[in-house]
Design an enzyme around this catalytic site. Sequence first.
Site, short mmCIF file in Angstrom:
data_model
loop_
_atom_site.label_atom_id
_atom_site.label_comp_id
_atom_site.label_asym_id
_atom_site.label_seq_id
_atom_site.Cartn_x
_atom_site.Cartn_y
_atom_site.Cartn_z
N THR A 1 -8.08 2.29 0.99
CA THR A 1 -7.30 3.50 1.32
C THR A 1 -7.41 4.53 0.20
O THR A 1 -7.57 5.73 0.47
CB THR A 1 -5.82 3.12 1.55
OG1 THR A 1 -5.76 2.25 2.68
CG2 THR A 1 -4.97 4.33 1.83
N GLU B 1 3.46 -0.70 -1.37
CA GLU B 1 2.37 0.06 -0.74
C GLU B 1 1.65 0.95 -1.76
O GLU B 1 0.42 1.09 -1.73
CB GLU B 1 2.97 0.91 0.39
CG GLU B 1 1.99 1.80 1.12
CD GLU B 1 1.07 1.04 2.05
OE1 GLU B 1 0.21 0.30 1.53
OE2 GLU B 1 1.19 1.18 3.27
N1 HSE Z 1 -1.78 7.59 6.18
C1 HSE Z 1 -2.54 6.70 5.37
C2 HSE Z 1 -3.94 7.25 5.24
C3 HSE Z 1 -2.58 5.36 6.01
O1 HSE Z 1 -4.53 7.60 6.26
O2 HSE Z 1 -4.45 7.34 4.12
C4 HSE Z 1 -3.35 4.34 5.23
O3 HSE Z 1 -3.42 3.14 5.95
#
Ligand code: HSE
Length: 298
Positions: free
Chosen positions: A180, A127
């Site tokens: 992201t 990830e």
């Molecule tokens: N918690 C993470 C974000 C999830 O919001 O950046 C990314 O899919």
Amino acid sequence: KEIRLFSPATVANVACGFDVLGFCLDTIGDEMVIRTTEAKGIKITKIEGYDLPYEAEKNVAGVSALAMYNALDPDCGFEIEIYKNIKPGSGIGSSSASAAGSVYGMNVLLGSPLDFTALTNFAMKGEALASQCEHADNLAPAIFGGFTLVKSAKPLKILELPTPDDLYATLIHPQIEIKTSESRALLPKEIPLDHAITQWANVGSLVHALHTSDYALIKDALHDVVIEPHRKQLIPHFDAVKTAVLKASALGCAISGSGPSIFALSKGESTAKDVENAMRNVYANTAIDFETYVSKIN
Ligand code: HSE
């Protein structure tokens, strides 16, 4: 030996729980085949659906597999085939599905020596390649199933939350890509205390509501005053979708993960389908292609 598995898409954050809450969707996910080989090492032998790197060190499924492989040093190798249905950059845990699937499958083929927390820890290495940050809020529900809370990332501690019997998620995935890493770069490093108070009151209330099947409290708690104001400008028609789904009796609506997908929670399947129509109607009048999904959360 080989295993074929379904690695589910997931919704992270769940409005108020940035990097902490997540749930798994049973209607969309990747398929993977993992096979033991006599030759040592990790090899990605097939990728269908999206154009992703075959080098294990550059592929999230490969990186998580290598992390686990190097730690366990088994006397066989593994081949991985990835049939991707989840578009990268969709906000529904595309990288997590790949990272979780490889370690989950390898563990089963090795006779399940590791628990789900250990698997999540290895998957976090994959990830991190995608988001430049080791967060587990998509991985935990992909591996444990259901609704999860990441109590802490280091050391990793995951709580499995109960869900009411009739809780449904509706999701719209506009076919645009948001990375992201870029969506995280937008976020402020510090937040005002009054926003923090509202947010942690909502997280606590949502968890309580899940435990007590209190739909009215779920509705009251599904708000994000910290992240959504910064990210929503990346998502075309976000406010229009939110207004439309609340009118269609959704309990709440927020960005799925880092976007562009948007999810809503509803009590009952027929409301979840009305909410799906409301989402579709907003995007039907735009030039953006989209997919929608309805999933029971359990
Ligand atoms: N918690 C993470 C974000 C999830 O919001 O950046 C990314 O899919």
